[in-house]
Design an enzyme around this catalytic site. Structure first.
Site, short mmCIF file in Angstrom:
data_model
loop_
_atom_site.label_atom_id
_atom_site.label_comp_id
_atom_site.label_asym_id
_atom_site.label_seq_id
_atom_site.Cartn_x
_atom_site.Cartn_y
_atom_site.Cartn_z
N CYS A 390 42.09 41.90 43.00
CA CYS A 390 40.58 42.52 42.84
C CYS A 390 39.83 42.07 44.05
O CYS A 390 39.95 42.91 44.96
CB CYS A 390 40.16 41.94 41.64
N HIS A 521 43.53 44.01 37.95
CA HIS A 521 44.23 42.71 37.85
C HIS A 521 45.38 42.84 36.99
O HIS A 521 45.55 42.93 35.64
CB HIS A 521 43.24 41.89 36.72
N GLU A 523 47.64 40.65 36.62
CA GLU A 523 48.17 39.36 35.78
C GLU A 523 47.82 39.48 34.26
O GLU A 523 48.59 39.04 33.42
CB GLU A 523 47.34 38.16 36.36
N1 GLN Z 1 33.24 41.00 42.88
C1 GLN Z 1 34.27 42.04 43.07
C2 GLN Z 1 33.68 43.00 42.37
O1 GLN Z 1 32.71 42.78 41.34
C3 GLN Z 1 35.42 41.61 42.62
C4 GLN Z 1 35.41 41.46 41.18
C5 GLN Z 1 36.94 40.64 40.67
O2 GLN Z 1 37.53 40.05 41.50
N2 GLN Z 1 37.01 40.57 39.49
O3 GLN Z 1 33.79 44.05 42.60
#
Ligand code: GLN
Length: 547
Positions: A390, A521, A523
């Protein structure tokens, strides 16, 4: 519809003794005995979900397929039972009240005075029954957050009491309690557990099982004592000493026959339900047998303040790494590196050579970001396997734009709205939501499809043309830069089906052994018995790179 059986899991004496793992383990045992099991977590706080809570305070936010942002115990349930849950399986005080207030505003109570009891408790019960119907469960396990005696969880215990009153043989209670061994005394004390049990009695609940959490196994003398003072059968006291691995807990509980004890309370027919724990046992055995270590650096900002449990912030990522490593006959040794050290002292980047692979997990905000970008540059230039989740993918794109495309001020709108090269920008619908002051539950959340490009690292790992993965983010690779980044050599190997959203970015295999980031994600889908293919590919590359 089946007649569901319900097991409420409560906590006595103090928090942090493994109620979530205990509930997950009971679920895993019944599942291994052939029952259809679903799990519910009740969090007594007023927040509607866990999405607005700081992970250093509450631990990681777990995201379900339908986008619900919830407590990390939901992740334990999914991993232990190898199931996928939905928002129906999670409730908070805020969520329950929100629904009752919505109904009241909608005149659904038909002019009657709306009261905490029975209207709030009925809503709690409605949710428990709904989740059970949806899952068509034989057994529903409900973990009541907090500790017995707390004001916050009283209403949920009240709902449980009412359910027991309505169908005596369908509801069982388990209390996970803590038995201290004061150092000056040197022996295990049962009194706090007796108090917790009588406090539960004063809420109208008699527990059937007490899980005796302690540093050592509980002896027969104390089992008998607890049984007598807490009105339960001696076989209802289950020994639960500290152990090396959480994955041993179900096997340990079954040594004390927990499922038979609960089965008899619930009048369950267990005759043709032998325990089938083969694959789980094989996993636990392997996790203990592996000797070789692969060293992974996890680089992030949440590593320096010291007053929280680090593994709670990144638990899902850590577990995902472990499962893949075991599969490849390795143990994963994690090294947490705070990224700000690389901002203060860039010479430290050289130390990264020690690690077999580098992972940057998700995150928010600007703290430590320049340090992370310098780590990613180092990993790219020195061909150290890099896996970005992410934010870790967005920063990969920024690093590539700055240092390969030579857009020196490339950035994300999250950090610098005035940069002329916002390679990561806010999604248009997200802009609207933020303008309305709408933070909670308003990110791009939950499972979305991505199509994979053939011949890429991603496709080789998944061996599929399309995947579904869970998201939690507000920003995206900007459409204005996709072509330029592609021309400079970055491969977008996963895209939304309409081709507009970049889901995976990677460098070709011939350029770098593993340099890959996911906007989602992965995970959240890693399970002990089903490791995640991308984590496995990353660990494989890291093993190859072993010093
Ligand atoms: N801060 C970034 C976004 O909002 C990544 C979010 C994250 O890593 N879950 O796009």
């Amino acid at each position: 519809m089946k007649n569901h059986k319900y097991i409420f899991v409560t906590g006595g004496v103090m928090s942090g003794v493994g109620k979530g793992i205990a509930a997950s383990s009971i679920g895993a045992i019944f599942k291994a005995r052939g029952f259809a099991v679903t799990m519910i977590k009740i969090d007594p706080y007023v927040n509607v979900d866990a999405g607005t809570m700081n992970p250093t305070e509450h631990g990681e936010v777990f995201v379900l397929e339908d986008g619900d942002e919830c407590d990390q115990d939901m992740g334990n349930y999914e991993r232990f039972l190898n199931i996928s849950l939905t928002r129906t399986n999670y409730m908070t005080t805020g969520r329950v009240y929100q629904e009752v207030i919505r109904k009241e505003r909608n005149l659904e109570y038909k002019g009657k005075c709306v009261s905490v009891i029975p209207d709030i408790t009925d809503e709690v019960i409605r949710r428990i029954e709904l989740a059970s119907d949806k899952a068509d469960s034989d057994i529903t396990i409900i973990e009541v957050g907090g500790t017995i005696g707390e004001y916050q969880n009283m209403l949920f215990l009240e709902a449980a009491r009412i359910m027991k009153g309505r169908a005596h043989d369908d509801v069982a209670f388990v209390m996970v309690s803590y038995l201290p061994i004061p150092s000056k005394v040197g022996e295990m004390k049962t009194k706090p557990t007796q108090f917790a049990s009588s406090t539960l009695n004063s809420a109208g609940i008699q527990t059937d099982v007490i899980i005796a959490r302690a540093s050592v196994p509980i002896d027969q003398k104390r089992k008998d004592k607890i049984a007598m003072y807490c009105n339960i059968r001696p076989e209802g006291v289950i020994s639960a000493p500290d152990i090396e691995s959480i994955y041993d807990v179900p096997l340990n509980f079954e040594k004390d026959n927990i499922s038979s004890v609960l089965g008899s309370v619930l009048k369950l027919d267990m005759t043709d339900k032998p325990l089938n724990f083969g694959p789980w046992q094989a996993f636990v055995k392997k996790s203990k047998a592996v000797k070789k270590e692969v060293n992974i650096a996890v680089v992030g900002k949440y590593f320096s303040s010291g007053d929280f449990i680090l593994s709670d912030v990144y638990i899902t990522v850590l577990e995902a790494l472990k499962y893949s490593a075991y599969k490849l006959d390795h143990k994963v040794k994690l090294h947490y590196l705070g990224s700000q050290q690389f901002e203060k002292d860039p010479k430290k980047l050289k130390d990264l050579k020690k690690y077999d692979g580098i992972l940057v997990p998700g995150g928010f905000g600007s703290t430590g970001i320049e340090g992370i970008i310098s780590v990613i540059k180092y990993a790219r230039e020195n061909k150290i396997p890099y896996f970005g989740l992410c934010y870790g993918m967005q920063l990969l794109v920024i690093e590539f734009a700055r240092n390969v495309l030579k857009l020196k001020d490339a950035n994300t709108a999250e950090i610098d709205k005035n940069s002329k090269n916002l390679v990561i920008d806010i999604m248009p619908d997200q802009k609207q939501k933020l303008a309305e002051g709408n933070y909670g539950g308003s990110m791009r959340l939950g499972a979305y499809e991505a199509v994979l490009g053939r011949g890429t690292i991603a496709h080789d790992a998944y061996k599929q043309d399309a995947i579904q993965e869970r998201h939690r983010h507000r920003y995206e690779v900007s459409p204005d830069y996709i072509q330029k980044l592609t021309d400079a050599g970055l491969v977008f190997s996963g895209k939304s089906p309409d081709g507009t959203l970049m889901e995976i970015a990677e460098l070709p295999k011939k350029v770098h052994p593993f340099f890959l980031g996911t906007q989602f994600h992965p995970e959240f889908l890693a399970r002990p018995l089903v490791p995640h293919p991308l984590f496995t590919a990353f660990i494989k590359a890291s093993i190859k790179n072993m010093k």
